[in-house]
Enzyme design. Structure first.
Site, PDB file in Angstrom:
ATOM      1  N   PHE A  42     -11.050  -4.273  11.421  1.00 56.88           N
ATOM      2  CA  PHE A  42     -10.176  -3.423  10.936  1.00 56.88           C
ATOM      3  C   PHE A  42     -11.203  -1.883  11.450  1.00 56.88           C
ATOM      4  CE2 PHE A  42      -9.234  -6.196   7.502  1.00 56.88           C
ATOM      5  CZ  PHE A  42      -7.710  -5.943   7.366  1.00 56.88           C
ATOM      6  N   GLU A  69       4.507   2.538   2.507  1.00 60.43           N
ATOM      7  CA  GLU A  69       4.287   0.925   1.638  1.00 60.43           C
ATOM      8  C   GLU A  69       2.926   0.039   2.702  1.00 60.43           C
ATOM      9  OE1 GLU A  69       4.924  -2.571   3.634  1.00 60.43           O
ATOM     10  OE2 GLU A  69       5.151  -0.696   5.324  1.00 60.43           O
ATOM     11  N   ARG A 122      37.764   0.424  13.805  1.00 60.32           N
ATOM     12  CA  ARG A 122      38.082   0.781  14.515  1.00 60.32           C
ATOM     13  C   ARG A 122      38.422  -0.264  16.175  1.00 60.32           C
ATOM     14  NH1 ARG A 122      38.595   5.557  18.055  1.00 60.32           N
ATOM     15  NH2 ARG A 122      36.923   5.753  20.175  1.00 60.32           N
ATOM     16  N   GLY A 139      29.767   7.236  18.920  1.00 58.56           N
ATOM     17  CA  GLY A 139      28.816   8.700  18.665  1.00 58.56           C
ATOM     18  C   GLY A 139      28.563   9.356  17.116  1.00 58.56           C
TER      19      GLY A 139
HETATM   20  C1  LIG Z   1       7.029   9.782   2.385  1.00 55.83           C
HETATM   21  C2  LIG Z   1       5.665   9.233   2.063  1.00 55.83           C
HETATM   22  C3  LIG Z   1       4.692   8.687   0.728  1.00 55.83           C
HETATM   23  C4  LIG Z   1       3.812   8.930   0.688  1.00 55.83           C
HETATM   24  N1  LIG Z   1       3.585   8.792  -0.925  1.00 55.83           N
HETATM   25  C5  LIG Z   1       2.715   8.103  -0.929  1.00 55.83           C
HETATM   26  C6  LIG Z   1       1.557   7.837  -2.887  1.00 55.83           C
HETATM   27  O1  LIG Z   1       2.452   8.058  -3.814  1.00 55.83           O
HETATM   28  N2  LIG Z   1       0.556   7.591  -2.604  1.00 55.83           N
HETATM   29  C7  LIG Z   1      -0.276   7.326  -1.486  1.00 55.83           C
HETATM   30  O2  LIG Z   1      -1.129   7.161  -1.906  1.00 55.83           O
HETATM   31  N3  LIG Z   1      -0.307   7.768  -0.718  1.00 55.83           N
HETATM   32  C8  LIG Z   1       1.682   8.212  -0.258  1.00 55.83           C
HETATM   33  N4  LIG Z   1       1.594   8.337   1.306  1.00 55.83           N
HETATM   34  C9  LIG Z   1       0.274   8.183   2.179  1.00 55.83           C
HETATM   35  C10 LIG Z   1       0.626   7.170   2.876  1.00 55.83           C
HETATM   36  O3  LIG Z   1      -0.154   6.240   1.984  1.00 55.83           O
HETATM   37  C11 LIG Z   1      -0.458   7.146   4.554  1.00 55.83           C
HETATM   38  O4  LIG Z   1       0.268   8.422   4.653  1.00 55.83           O
HETATM   39  C12 LIG Z   1      -0.530   5.774   5.068  1.00 55.83           C
HETATM   40  O5  LIG Z   1      -1.363   4.884   4.035  1.00 55.83           O
HETATM   41  C13 LIG Z   1      -1.123   5.898   6.262  1.00 55.83           C
HETATM   42  O6  LIG Z   1      -2.592   7.158   6.356  1.00 55.83           O
HETATM   43  P1  LIG Z   1      -2.159   7.916   7.389  1.00 55.83           P
HETATM   44  O7  LIG Z   1      -0.857   9.057   6.961  1.00 55.83           O
HETATM   45  O8  LIG Z   1      -3.896   9.143   6.465  1.00 55.83           O
HETATM   46  O9  LIG Z   1      -2.931   8.000   8.162  1.00 55.83           O
HETATM   47  P2  LIG Z   1      -3.645   7.276   9.858  1.00 55.83           P
HETATM   48  O10 LIG Z   1      -5.233   6.210   8.166  1.00 55.83           O
HETATM   49  O11 LIG Z   1      -5.066   8.247   9.899  1.00 55.83           O
HETATM   50  O12 LIG Z   1      -3.348   6.487  10.124  1.00 55.83           O
HETATM   51  C14 LIG Z   1      -2.479   7.020  11.513  1.00 55.83           C
HETATM   52  C15 LIG Z   1      -2.339   5.740  12.504  1.00 55.83           C
HETATM   53  O13 LIG Z   1      -3.683   5.402  12.740  1.00 55.83           O
HETATM   54  C16 LIG Z   1      -3.083   3.359  12.655  1.00 55.83           C
HETATM   55  N5  LIG Z   1      -4.273   3.085  12.030  1.00 55.83           N
HETATM   56  C17 LIG Z   1      -5.412   3.236  10.942  1.00 55.83           C
HETATM   57  N6  LIG Z   1      -6.315   3.025  11.121  1.00 55.83           N
HETATM   58  C18 LIG Z   1      -6.338   1.657  11.909  1.00 55.83           C
HETATM   59  C19 LIG Z   1      -7.570   0.950  12.127  1.00 55.83           C
HETATM   60  N7  LIG Z   1      -8.016   0.164  11.417  1.00 55.83           N
HETATM   61  N8  LIG Z   1      -7.121  -0.224  13.305  1.00 55.83           N
HETATM   62  C20 LIG Z   1      -6.186   0.120  13.598  1.00 55.83           C
HETATM   63  N9  LIG Z   1      -5.100   1.034  13.344  1.00 55.83           N
HETATM   64  C21 LIG Z   1      -4.948   2.463  13.075  1.00 55.83           C
HETATM   65  C22 LIG Z   1      -1.700   3.475  11.592  1.00 55.83           C
HETATM   66  O14 LIG Z   1      -1.594   2.115  11.576  1.00 55.83           O
HETATM   67  C23 LIG Z   1      -1.032   5.441  11.705  1.00 55.83           C
HETATM   68  O15 LIG Z   1      -0.239   4.619  12.982  1.00 55.83           O
HETATM   69  C24 LIG Z   1       2.927   8.605   1.634  1.00 55.83           C
HETATM   70  C25 LIG Z   1       3.467   8.673   3.119  1.00 55.83           C
HETATM   71  C26 LIG Z   1       4.679   9.101   3.202  1.00 55.83           C
HETATM   72  C27 LIG Z   1       4.685   9.583   4.539  1.00 55.83           C
END
Ligand SMILES: Cc1cc2nc3c(=O)[nH]c(=O)nc-3n(C[C@H](O)[C@H](O)[C@H](O)COP(=O)(O)OP(=O)(O)OC[C@H]3O[C@@H](n4cnc5c(N)ncnc54)[C@H](O)[C@@H]3O)c2cc1C
Length: 134
Positions: A133, A113, A18, A90
């Site tokens: 935690f 992860e 570019r 853009g």
């Molecule tokens: C595309 C995708 C694929 C997935 N695949 C899998 C899979 O194959 N197998 C599987 O088991 N799961 C899977 N998951 C689920 C994933 O592991 C969870 O979404 C993740 O661990 C977060 O848990 P939660 O969504 O219940 O969020 P929550 O636990 O409700 O957390 C919500 C927010 O609060 C924060 N939080 C939570 N607890 C605390 C604490 N004690 N102190 C401070 N902050 C906190 C978290 O960091 C986050 O920002 C997948 C999720 C996605 C989006």
């Protein structure tokens, strides 16, 4: 790091192609700063991944080291994808270029992860001996 590397390579190629004011974007210092900073983090993250992989092969890898690698590499990869997105201007907003696709995908990686907050808590507990935690 693979997503970060592809984002960097796409941005580099675009910047070489570019022209603005008669010269490639790659010839401007601000663009070079972006590209160099991306490359630094890609190299560091890749070395970290190799190191952790070797520890795993030797059965010496500890859980907090996994948190360190995941937290750093996914966080840096998202930053790199977003920075790379800015170089095609853009065009970077469109699906024709990979960096923003990688950034969106990395947001789900950053959740499945283990979210940043939980890796931070794992590392915080490891270095202070105090669990925050709950
Ligand atoms: C595309 C995708 C694929 C997935 N695949 C899998 C899979 O194959 N197998 C599987 O088991 N799961 C899977 N998951 C689920 C994933 O592991 C969870 O979404 C993740 O661990 C977060 O848990 P939660 O969504 O219940 O969020 P929550 O636990 O409700 O957390 C919500 C927010 O609060 C924060 N939080 C939570 N607890 C605390 C604490 N004690 N102190 C401070 N902050 C906190 C978290 O960091 C986050 O920002 C997948 C999720 C996605 C989006």
């Amino acid at each position: 790091m693979g997503a970060a590397r592809d984002s960097y390579e796409a941005a580099l190629a675009y910047s070489q192609d570019r022209l603005q004011f008669g010269k490639p974007l790659a010839g401007y210092q601000l663009t070079q700063e972006k590209l160099v900073n991306m490359l630094l983090e890609i190299q560091k993250g890749t070395i970290l991944a190799y190191y952790l992989g070797r520890l795993k092969d030797e059965r010496k890898l500890r859980p907090e080291q996994i948190s360190l690698g995941k937290l750093n590499n996914v966080r840096e990869a998202i930053k790199i994808a977003r920075e790379a997105r800015s170089i095609p201007g853009g065009n970077g907003i469109t699906l024709d270029y990979s960096p923003l696709r990688h950034a969106a995908n990395l947001e789900s990686v950053r959740t499945y992860e283990g979210p940043d907050e939980v890796h931070l808590l794992v590392l915080g507990q490891h270095i202070t001996g105090l669990g925050a935690f709950r």
